[in-house]
Scaffold this motif. Structure first.
Motif, PDB file in Angstrom:
ATOM      1  N   GLU A 103      12.874  -8.951   4.258  1.00  0.00           N
ATOM      2  CA  GLU A 103      12.719  -7.854   4.748  1.00  0.00           C
ATOM      3  C   GLU A 103      11.344  -7.572   5.014  1.00  0.00           C
ATOM      4  N   PRO A 104      11.137  -6.443   5.936  1.00  0.00           N
ATOM      5  CA  PRO A 104       9.659  -6.263   6.462  1.00  0.00           C
ATOM      6  C   PRO A 104       8.843  -5.720   5.363  1.00  0.00           C
ATOM      7  N   LYS A 105       7.512  -6.081   5.320  1.00  0.00           N
ATOM      8  CA  LYS A 105       6.636  -5.400   4.663  1.00  0.00           C
ATOM      9  C   LYS A 105       5.286  -4.893   5.242  1.00  0.00           C
ATOM     10  N   ARG A 106       5.209  -3.564   5.585  1.00  0.00           N
ATOM     11  CA  ARG A 106       4.304  -3.002   6.513  1.00  0.00           C
ATOM     12  C   ARG A 106       3.010  -2.024   5.784  1.00  0.00           C
ATOM     13  N   CYS A 107       1.804  -2.201   6.584  1.00  0.00           N
ATOM     14  CA  CYS A 107       0.920  -1.371   6.014  1.00  0.00           C
ATOM     15  C   CYS A 107       1.068   0.072   6.525  1.00  0.00           C
ATOM     16  N   VAL A 108       1.201   0.962   5.782  1.00  0.00           N
ATOM     17  CA  VAL A 108       1.302   2.416   6.308  1.00  0.00           C
ATOM     18  C   VAL A 108       0.250   3.581   5.938  1.00  0.00           C
ATOM     19  N   ASP A 109       0.126   4.455   6.718  1.00  0.00           N
ATOM     20  CA  ASP A 109      -0.980   5.097   6.159  1.00  0.00           C
ATOM     21  C   ASP A 109      -0.302   6.517   5.402  1.00  0.00           C
ATOM     22  N   GLU A 110      -1.002   7.610   4.975  1.00  0.00           N
ATOM     23  CA  GLU A 110      -0.591   8.764   4.156  1.00  0.00           C
ATOM     24  C   GLU A 110       0.594   9.426   4.850  1.00  0.00           C
ATOM     25  N   GLN A 111       0.919   9.277   6.064  1.00  0.00           N
ATOM     26  CA  GLN A 111       1.971   9.955   6.883  1.00  0.00           C
ATOM     27  C   GLN A 111       2.890   8.918   7.055  1.00  0.00           C
ATOM     28  N   ASN A 112       3.033   7.791   6.393  1.00  0.00           N
ATOM     29  CA  ASN A 112       4.161   6.857   6.485  1.00  0.00           C
ATOM     30  C   ASN A 112       4.088   6.350   8.156  1.00  0.00           C
ATOM     31  N   HIS A 113       3.289   6.306   8.905  1.00  0.00           N
ATOM     32  CA  HIS A 113       2.959   5.741  10.014  1.00  0.00           C
ATOM     33  C   HIS A 113       2.683   4.140   9.813  1.00  0.00           C
ATOM     34  N   VAL A 114       3.173   3.086  10.652  1.00  0.00           N
ATOM     35  CA  VAL A 114       2.779   1.726  10.580  1.00  0.00           C
ATOM     36  C   VAL A 114       1.311   1.599  11.058  1.00  0.00           C
ATOM     37  N   VAL A 115       0.472   1.125  10.531  1.00  0.00           N
ATOM     38  CA  VAL A 115      -0.833   0.669  10.851  1.00  0.00           C
ATOM     39  C   VAL A 115      -1.039  -0.697  10.885  1.00  0.00           C
ATOM     40  N   ASP A 116      -2.343  -1.287  11.417  1.00  0.00           N
ATOM     41  CA  ASP A 116      -2.625  -2.506  11.535  1.00  0.00           C
ATOM     42  C   ASP A 116      -2.770  -3.014   9.933  1.00  0.00           C
ATOM     43  N   PRO A 117      -1.995  -4.077   9.649  1.00  0.00           N
ATOM     44  CA  PRO A 117      -2.196  -4.834   8.212  1.00  0.00           C
ATOM     45  C   PRO A 117      -3.822  -4.977   7.878  1.00  0.00           C
ATOM     46  N   LYS A 118      -4.708  -5.002   8.599  1.00  0.00           N
ATOM     47  CA  LYS A 118      -5.818  -5.141   8.294  1.00  0.00           C
ATOM     48  C   LYS A 118      -6.431  -4.322   7.325  1.00  0.00           C
ATOM     49  N   PHE A 119      -5.945  -3.065   7.274  1.00  0.00           N
ATOM     50  CA  PHE A 119      -6.145  -1.842   6.174  1.00  0.00           C
ATOM     51  C   PHE A 119      -5.445  -2.244   4.912  1.00  0.00           C
ATOM     52  N   CYS A 120      -4.523  -2.857   4.827  1.00  0.00           N
ATOM     53  CA  CYS A 120      -4.064  -3.167   3.460  1.00  0.00           C
ATOM     54  C   CYS A 120      -4.386  -4.621   2.953  1.00  0.00           C
ATOM     55  N   ALA A 121      -5.022  -5.188   3.869  1.00  0.00           N
ATOM     56  CA  ALA A 121      -5.535  -6.749   3.535  1.00  0.00           C
ATOM     57  C   ALA A 121      -6.441  -6.741   2.120  1.00  0.00           C
ATOM     58  N   ALA A 122      -7.167  -5.866   2.044  1.00  0.00           N
ATOM     59  CA  ALA A 122      -8.012  -5.688   0.892  1.00  0.00           C
ATOM     60  C   ALA A 122      -7.567  -5.048  -0.335  1.00  0.00           C
ATOM     61  N   LEU A 123      -6.109  -4.688  -0.277  1.00  0.00           N
ATOM     62  CA  LEU A 123      -5.759  -3.879  -1.310  1.00  0.00           C
ATOM     63  C   LEU A 123      -5.445  -5.121  -2.703  1.00  0.00           C
ATOM     64  N   PRO A 124      -6.599  -4.645  -3.550  1.00  0.00           N
ATOM     65  CA  PRO A 124      -6.335  -5.457  -4.872  1.00  0.00           C
ATOM     66  C   PRO A 124      -4.921  -5.470  -5.503  1.00  0.00           C
ATOM     67  N   THR A 125      -4.537  -6.637  -5.993  1.00  0.00           N
ATOM     68  CA  THR A 125      -3.099  -6.942  -6.848  1.00  0.00           C
ATOM     69  C   THR A 125      -2.934  -5.724  -7.589  1.00  0.00           C
ATOM     70  N   GLY A 126      -1.863  -5.464  -7.618  1.00  0.00           N
ATOM     71  CA  GLY A 126      -1.408  -4.080  -8.654  1.00  0.00           C
ATOM     72  C   GLY A 126      -1.872  -2.799  -8.361  1.00  0.00           C
ATOM     73  N   GLN A 127      -2.653  -2.629  -7.348  1.00  0.00           N
ATOM     74  CA  GLN A 127      -3.156  -1.419  -6.956  1.00  0.00           C
ATOM     75  C   GLN A 127      -2.129  -0.878  -5.963  1.00  0.00           C
ATOM     76  N   GLN A 128      -1.789   0.501  -6.016  1.00  0.00           N
ATOM     77  CA  GLN A 128      -0.661   0.835  -4.923  1.00  0.00           C
ATOM     78  C   GLN A 128      -1.507   1.350  -3.617  1.00  0.00           C
ATOM     79  N   THR A 129      -2.604   1.837  -3.946  1.00  0.00           N
ATOM     80  CA  THR A 129      -3.023   2.593  -2.677  1.00  0.00           C
ATOM     81  C   THR A 129      -4.582   1.979  -2.204  1.00  0.00           C
TER      82      THR A 129
END
Length: 128
Positions: free
Chosen positions: A27-53
């Motif tokens: 299934e797809p896993k996408r990086c989204v902004d606060e309005q649920n629009h798909v954005v470049d995955p680079k914005f979620c690349a630094a997301l620490p493990t276990g952190q939601q946002t």
């Protein structure tokens, strides 16, 4: 006895559907902004493990300025559901992965109206 083609066609179709749906499905896993629009995955690349946002920064163009004040976008992963291209609205999935499901971010594409949300203001296309 002779079987009718009317019975055989639906049987073949249902067998094909069963075989295709029984395959390893990612299934797809996408990086989204606060309005649920798909954005470049680079914005979620630094997301620490276990952190939601994760908040965007002026350095990665993860927000916008109004009257000299920076307002960061909030980024998070969205699992499953519909909406693949940059700028598209996601639906039918969730912000948490379902245990036992397989997810991949390889299906996200650039182009169309979604290129406005790629974070680079006009980049994309040309041989990527």
């Amino acid at each position: 006895m002779r079987r009718s083609a009317i019975v055989l066609a639906p049987l073949l179709a249902s067998t094909a559907v069963a075989l295709l749906s029984g395959c390893d499905h990612t299934e797809p896993k996408r990086c989204v902004d606060e309005q649920n629009h798909v954005v470049d995955p680079k914005f979620c690349a630094a997301l620490p493990t276990g952190q939601q946002t994760l908040q965007g920064t002026p350095g990665n163009m993860g927000g916008y300025y109004t009257n000299g004040i920076f307002y960061p976008h909030i980024f998070r992963y969205y699992y499953g559901g519909a909406g693949l291209g940059f700028g598209s609205l996601v639906s039918g999935g969730s912000y948490s992965p379902v245990p036992g499901h397989s997810y991949s971010s390889k299906g996200t594409t650039r182009g169309g109206f979604g290129s406005l949300f790629s974070g680079g203001g006009g980049e994309g296309g040309g041989g990527e």
